[in-house]
Design a protein around this motif. Structure first.
Motif, PDB file in Angstrom:
ATOM      1  N   ASN A  67       0.858  -1.202  -0.014  1.00 27.48           N
ATOM      2  CA  ASN A  67       0.157   0.054   0.131  1.00 27.48           C
ATOM      3  C   ASN A  67       1.053   1.258  -0.003  1.00 27.48           C
ATOM      4  OD1 ASN A  67      -1.922   2.116   0.330  1.00 27.48           O
ATOM      5  ND2 ASN A  67      -2.477   1.157   2.115  1.00 27.48           N
ATOM      6  N   LEU A  68       0.795   2.045  -1.144  1.00 25.61           N
ATOM      7  CA  LEU A  68       1.698   2.969  -1.148  1.00 25.61           C
ATOM      8  C   LEU A  68       1.240   4.310  -0.308  1.00 25.61           C
ATOM      9  CD1 LEU A  68       2.419   3.178  -4.746  1.00 25.61           C
ATOM     10  CD2 LEU A  68       3.842   2.383  -3.240  1.00 25.61           C
ATOM     11  N   LYS A  69       0.138   4.426   0.324  1.00 28.43           N
ATOM     12  CA  LYS A  69      -0.145   5.294   1.285  1.00 28.43           C
ATOM     13  C   LYS A  69      -0.047   5.062   2.756  1.00 28.43           C
ATOM     14  CE  LYS A  69      -3.680   7.183  -1.912  1.00 28.43           C
ATOM     15  NZ  LYS A  69      -5.216   7.450  -2.227  1.00 28.43           N
ATOM     16  N   ASP A  70       0.654   3.562   2.885  1.00 24.12           N
ATOM     17  CA  ASP A  70       0.664   3.215   4.179  1.00 24.12           C
ATOM     18  C   ASP A  70       1.641   4.072   4.964  1.00 24.12           C
ATOM     19  OD1 ASP A  70       0.485   0.819   6.185  1.00 24.12           O
ATOM     20  OD2 ASP A  70       2.785   1.334   6.119  1.00 24.12           O
ATOM     21  N   GLU A  71       1.378   4.774   6.464  1.00 24.62           N
ATOM     22  CA  GLU A  71       1.932   5.390   7.021  1.00 24.62           C
ATOM     23  C   GLU A  71       3.508   4.973   7.358  1.00 24.62           C
ATOM     24  OE1 GLU A  71       1.399   8.538   7.672  1.00 24.62           O
ATOM     25  OE2 GLU A  71      -0.572   8.489   6.832  1.00 24.62           O
ATOM     26  N   LEU A  74       5.327   5.349   4.296  1.00 26.02           N
ATOM     27  CA  LEU A  74       5.934   6.706   3.815  1.00 26.02           C
ATOM     28  C   LEU A  74       6.828   7.152   4.610  1.00 26.02           C
ATOM     29  CD1 LEU A  74       2.168   8.142   3.366  1.00 26.02           C
ATOM     30  CD2 LEU A  74       3.918   7.837   1.708  1.00 26.02           C
ATOM     31  N   LEU A  93       1.493   6.229  -8.867  1.00 26.92           N
ATOM     32  CA  LEU A  93       1.979   6.794  -7.550  1.00 26.92           C
ATOM     33  C   LEU A  93       0.751   7.801  -6.781  1.00 26.92           C
ATOM     34  CD1 LEU A  93       5.822   7.735  -8.109  1.00 26.92           C
ATOM     35  CD2 LEU A  93       4.826   5.371  -7.359  1.00 26.92           C
ATOM     36  N   PRO A  94       0.637   7.604  -5.599  1.00 33.43           N
ATOM     37  CA  PRO A  94      -0.344   8.606  -4.995  1.00 33.43           C
ATOM     38  C   PRO A  94       0.559  10.086  -5.020  1.00 33.43           C
ATOM     39  CG  PRO A  94       0.613   7.090  -3.397  1.00 33.43           C
ATOM     40  CD  PRO A  94       0.974   6.474  -4.506  1.00 33.43           C
ATOM     41  N   LYS A  95      -0.296  11.212  -4.782  1.00 30.92           N
ATOM     42  CA  LYS A  95       0.545  12.387  -4.839  1.00 30.92           C
ATOM     43  C   LYS A  95       1.492  12.580  -3.542  1.00 30.92           C
ATOM     44  CE  LYS A  95      -0.606  17.091  -4.983  1.00 30.92           C
ATOM     45  NZ  LYS A  95      -1.622  18.317  -5.001  1.00 30.92           N
ATOM     46  N   VAL A  96       0.989  11.855  -2.637  1.00 27.75           N
ATOM     47  CA  VAL A  96       1.943  12.031  -1.419  1.00 27.75           C
ATOM     48  C   VAL A  96       3.084  11.508  -1.686  1.00 27.75           C
ATOM     49  CG1 VAL A  96       1.074   9.919  -0.407  1.00 27.75           C
ATOM     50  CG2 VAL A  96       2.010  11.570   1.096  1.00 27.75           C
ATOM     51  N   VAL A  97       3.338  10.700  -2.622  1.00 30.11           N
ATOM     52  CA  VAL A  97       4.759   9.851  -2.844  1.00 30.11           C
ATOM     53  C   VAL A  97       5.370  10.649  -3.894  1.00 30.11           C
ATOM     54  CG1 VAL A  97       5.625   7.672  -3.754  1.00 30.11           C
ATOM     55  CG2 VAL A  97       4.000   7.422  -2.070  1.00 30.11           C
ATOM     56  N   ASP A 142      -0.899  13.870 -11.642  1.00 25.82           N
ATOM     57  CA  ASP A 142      -1.917  12.810 -10.892  1.00 25.82           C
ATOM     58  C   ASP A 142      -2.883  11.935 -11.845  1.00 25.82           C
ATOM     59  OD1 ASP A 142      -3.182  15.034 -12.368  1.00 25.82           O
ATOM     60  OD2 ASP A 142      -4.349  15.653 -10.298  1.00 25.82           O
TER      61      ASP A 142
END
Length: 315
Positions: A67-71, A74, A93-97, A142
């Protein structure tokens, strides 16, 4: 000039060639991100990605998030303190990455963008009969393959080249283009180009069983391009019916024979040395194929152990 600290993201063999070139050009790779391990094959044994194999053999820091959004992921990513990320054949990729590093995240795509955005650009360039293709580096945004372009490089597609051969040449071209991109980013002396959208842009759709099936009613050129564009993987296929048996066969290599005939389209004509399929403007001579449960074979080898009746046809 800012020293680059790179995180590399990729999964297949194509990405390995790029990563290897980056390291051989003495750039610092502080981490590698690749797909999680998964079972594969009949035995369902755990299989490592090509990038993981390479990273382990070169003692690179490796992360395999599901999970690429996993805390936790990250936090690990941020702790690597990279200022640039490079993506080659990975996943969206999610934006946070992608916005995490100060110099951004760029992707290498195996086409001349904006054409052939999507999952299978090498295959579709050949399937559609293109005479040239290339690679493009661009900053991720995005959407998929739509970001501002940095550099591109062009290459001719040879008349009988298949997807595997073109893949290998594009990997070399991509490697040099990534190094050129790193140089301009490092120097801070470059300008990006916004991709323009229009109705003529061609898409590299995901390959599936339906769009890999041969339609023998099409022109010889279209049929041959499909075979070339899907060889060696996942391979063009069709049904073969003979002696009340229906088989699904894969065709890896063929050539066109221009000739007039009165055969029905799809009729299979075989001798001790060759197999030909009748099409509207001649024949498609099969050179390499695979029967169910068998290995890929050259036709001459296959015909040593099998024969076809006068009723045989493909569809």
């Amino acid at each position: 000039m800012e020293k680059l600290r790179i995180i590399f993201m990729g999964t297949p063999e194509f990405a390995v060639g790029i990563l290897d070139t980056i390291l051989k050009n003495n750039y610092e790779v502080v981490g590698v991100i690749t797909a999680a391990d998964k079972p594969a094959g009949r035995g369902q044994k755990i299989k490592y990605s090509a990038v993981k194999e390479y990273a382990l053999s070169n003692n690179l820091t490796l992360l395999q998030p599901t999970n690429l959004k996993d805390e936790n992921f990250l936090a690990e990513l941020k702790a690597l303190n990279a200022n640039l990320q490079i993506v080659v054949a990975f996943r969206m990729l999610p934006k946070v990455v992608w916005e995490m590093p100060s110099l951004g995240t760029f992707n290498l795509h195996a086409s001349l963008l904006p054409n052939y955005r999507g999952a299978a650009p090498i295959n579709w360039a050949i399937i559609n009969g293109e005479t040239k293709t290339g690679v493009t580096t661009f900053f991720i945004d995005d959407k998929i393959d739509t970001g501002a372009m940095i550099l591109n490089s062009e290459i001719a597609i040879e008349p009988q080249e298949n997807a595997g051969q073109l893949h290998d040449r594009l990997m070399l071209l991509g490697s040099s283009t990534v190094i050129d991109t790193l140089k301009v980013i490092e120097n801070g002396n470059f300008a990006t180009t916004i991709q323009e959208d229009n109705d003529d842009i061609k898409t590299a759709y995901k390959l599936n069983k339906e769009n890999c099936k041969i339609d023998w009613e099409k022109s010889g050129k279209e049929i041959n391009n499909l075979i070339r564009g899907l060889s060696p993987y996942p391979a063009a296929w069709c049904f073969l019916k003979d002696k009340n048996e229906e088989l699904s066969i894969k065709i890896y290599e063929a050539r066109l024979v221009s000739d007039t005939h009165t055969y029905e389209t799809g009729k299979l004509i075989s001798s001790k040395k060759e197999i030909k399929i009748a099409i509207k403007e001649g024949f498609v001579q099969l050179l390499s194929l695979q029967l169910p449960g068998k290995k890929r074979m050259q036709v001459a080898e296959l015909l040593n152990g099998i024969s076809f009746s006068d009723e045989a046809k493909v569809y």
